[in-house]
Design an enzyme around this catalytic site. Structure first.
Site, PDB file in Angstrom:
ATOM      1  N   PRO A 156       0.803  -1.237   0.000  1.00  0.00           N
ATOM      2  CA  PRO A 156       0.000   0.000   0.000  1.00  0.00           C
ATOM      3  C   PRO A 156       0.832   1.282   0.000  1.00  0.00           C
ATOM      4  CG  PRO A 156       0.161  -0.830   2.233  1.00  0.00           C
ATOM      5  CD  PRO A 156       0.909  -1.826   1.362  1.00  0.00           C
ATOM      6  N   GLY A 157       2.174   1.164  -0.050  1.00  0.00           N
ATOM      7  CA  GLY A 157       2.978   2.367  -0.209  1.00  0.00           C
ATOM      8  C   GLY A 157       3.982   2.654   0.884  1.00  0.00           C
ATOM      9  N   GLY A 158       4.301   1.663   1.714  1.00  0.00           N
ATOM     10  CA  GLY A 158       5.254   1.903   2.801  1.00  0.00           C
ATOM     11  C   GLY A 158       6.628   2.320   2.310  1.00  0.00           C
ATOM     12  N   ASP A 203       2.141  -1.722  -8.940  1.00  0.00           N
ATOM     13  CA  ASP A 203       1.436  -2.759  -8.175  1.00  0.00           C
ATOM     14  C   ASP A 203      -0.022  -2.803  -8.617  1.00  0.00           C
ATOM     15  OD1 ASP A 203       0.207  -4.348  -5.955  1.00  0.00           O
ATOM     16  OD2 ASP A 203       2.200  -4.133  -5.096  1.00  0.00           O
ATOM     17  N   ASP A 237       2.444  -5.418 -14.305  1.00  0.00           N
ATOM     18  CA  ASP A 237       3.284  -6.501 -13.788  1.00  0.00           C
ATOM     19  C   ASP A 237       4.697  -5.988 -13.522  1.00  0.00           C
ATOM     20  OD1 ASP A 237       4.669  -8.798 -13.207  1.00  0.00           O
ATOM     21  OD2 ASP A 237       4.065  -9.900 -14.994  1.00  0.00           O
ATOM     22  N   ASP A 255      10.023  -4.779  -2.832  1.00  0.00           N
ATOM     23  CA  ASP A 255       9.706  -5.643  -1.693  1.00  0.00           C
ATOM     24  C   ASP A 255       8.627  -6.642  -2.104  1.00  0.00           C
ATOM     25  OD1 ASP A 255       9.892  -6.605   0.918  1.00  0.00           O
ATOM     26  OD2 ASP A 255       8.350  -5.251   1.680  1.00  0.00           O
ATOM     27  N   LYS A 267      13.202 -12.821  -0.013  1.00  0.00           N
ATOM     28  CA  LYS A 267      12.451 -13.623   0.947  1.00  0.00           C
ATOM     29  C   LYS A 267      13.077 -15.014   1.009  1.00  0.00           C
ATOM     30  CE  LYS A 267       9.491 -10.172   0.728  1.00  0.00           C
ATOM     31  NZ  LYS A 267       9.366  -9.138   1.764  1.00  0.00           N
TER      32      LYS A 267
END
Length: 362
Positions: free
Chosen positions: A230-232, A248, A268, A284, A313
């Site tokens: 959401p934009g962190g 996104d 994408d 991320d 990850k």
């Protein structure tokens, strides 16, 4: 007549890591020590979040430092050379034994880093250290062993792995984190849309020098955020005045959109390319590290961006092996392009099952 002070010798290298990552940290430390031709063996410190490579025989700390650069260790939050320990530290007189242990050394220190395990018991010890360390600072300043006006001097680590033992360590500021235990004290920004914003905030401070931060995070520069919702991470960039293309299919938080510094594209992240090269690309995305690493290398090697910060990850097992696999994938692409590059990788405090990387051309 007092005996002449002697230089500090290192008994080993102690690494603090995220609890649960001790095996990865120890494997990496042992591998690095063998490559540096240091003889010894790895062992537990007896508390979560810390491992030790104990040297077979003490060695001058400058020699150990020349052979092994602990700042390159991925799973290390903080690292120092072990120079001494005090048993029976839970007694009434705690200051005296510490001063006695430090007295023989011809060493001065720039600061004292009070450290404990990152556990509930460690939090209780941290409360004691907040009261105790000012007393130790005053005593060492009086003897001339603490010189806060000399940042080039080594730092003294006071690490309490348990109630009854104090470990004494030594490091240079360039070797480890500026924060005790490698844990930054970052406040959650009021307008940031998610706590993931702290990952990028820590990465900027931990992976970039102050000079790099100043020269590459200037207002008006162009950036791309892959997997932005959401934009962190976007928030960290726009708060510094950068203009961001957020990639996104998910929504962006109103507080980020309201800055007027973003363009949100629902496309994408693996196939989209910018029309012109940008200064920064951050990423991320939740995806296999073996897919992310080549993509990041392609962005830098192919000239889409100048520099990148991204997360990998990791799997639950063989994390160290996966990091090295990704390092090789990046190296292969950069070499194929004939480029020299900088790659820094760290398991940061705000990371969980991931590591954060910084990649740029030299």
């Amino acid at each position: 007549m007092q005996p002449a002070p002697t230089p500090c010798h290192s008994n080993g290298i102690l690494v603090q890591c995220r609890p649960g990552f001790e095996a990865d940290a120890l494997l990496e430390l042992e591998t690095a020590a063998r490559a540096a031709r240091l003889t010894g063996k790895g062992e537990s410190v007896g508390t979560p979040g810390a491992v030790l490579f104990r040297l077979d025989s003490p060695a001058p700390h400058d020699e150990v430092r020349r052979r092994l650069d602990v700042s390159r260790l991925v799973f290390s939050r903080q690292a120092f050379q072990l120079i001494g320990h005090v048993e029976g530290f839970a007694g009434r007189d705690r200051l005296g034994p510490l001063l006695k242990a430090l007295e023989p050394f011809a060493e001065r220190f720039s600061t004292i880093l009070p450290e404990t395990p990152d556990t509930n018991d460690g939090k209780e010890q941290a409360g004691f250290l907040r009261r105790f360390v000012p007393l130790l600072e005053a005593a060492l300043a009086e003897t001339g062993q603490l010189r806060k006006d000399s940042p080039h001097l080594p730092r003294l680590h006071l690490f309490l792995p348990g109630d009854d033992v104090a470990l004494l360590g030594l490091s240079l500021a360039s070797e480890g984190s500026a924060w005790p235990m490698g844990i930054p004290r970052l406040r959650m920004p009021k307008d940031a849309p998610s706590r993931s914003t702290l990952k990028l905030a820590e990465a900027i401070q931990a992976l970039l020098t102050p000079e790099e931060q100043q020269s590459t995070l200037r207002p008006g520069l162009q950036a791309v955020d892959l997997g932005a919702s959401p934009g962190g991470w976007t928030w960290q960039l726009v708060s510094r005045g950068l203009r961001v293309t957020a990639i996104d299919n998910g929504p962006m938080a109103p507080s980020v959109v309201a800055t007027g510094l973003i363009e949100h594209l629902r496309v994408d992240g693996f196939t989209w390319k910018p029309r012109k090269p940008v200064e920064w690309m951050v990423c991320d995305m939740v995806e296999q590290p073996s897919r992310i690493a080549p993509l990041m290398a392609e962005w830098v090697a192919g000239g889409r961006c100048r520099r990148s910060i991204f997360n990998l990850k990791l799997p639950m097992k063989r994390r160290h092996d996966e990091v090295e696999r990704c390092r090789t994938l990046i190296d292969q692409r950069m070499r194929a392009a004939g480029l020299k590059y900088i790659l820094r990788i760290k398991h940061l405090y705000h990371d969980r099952e991931e590591v954060t990387c910084y990649l740029t051309r030299r």
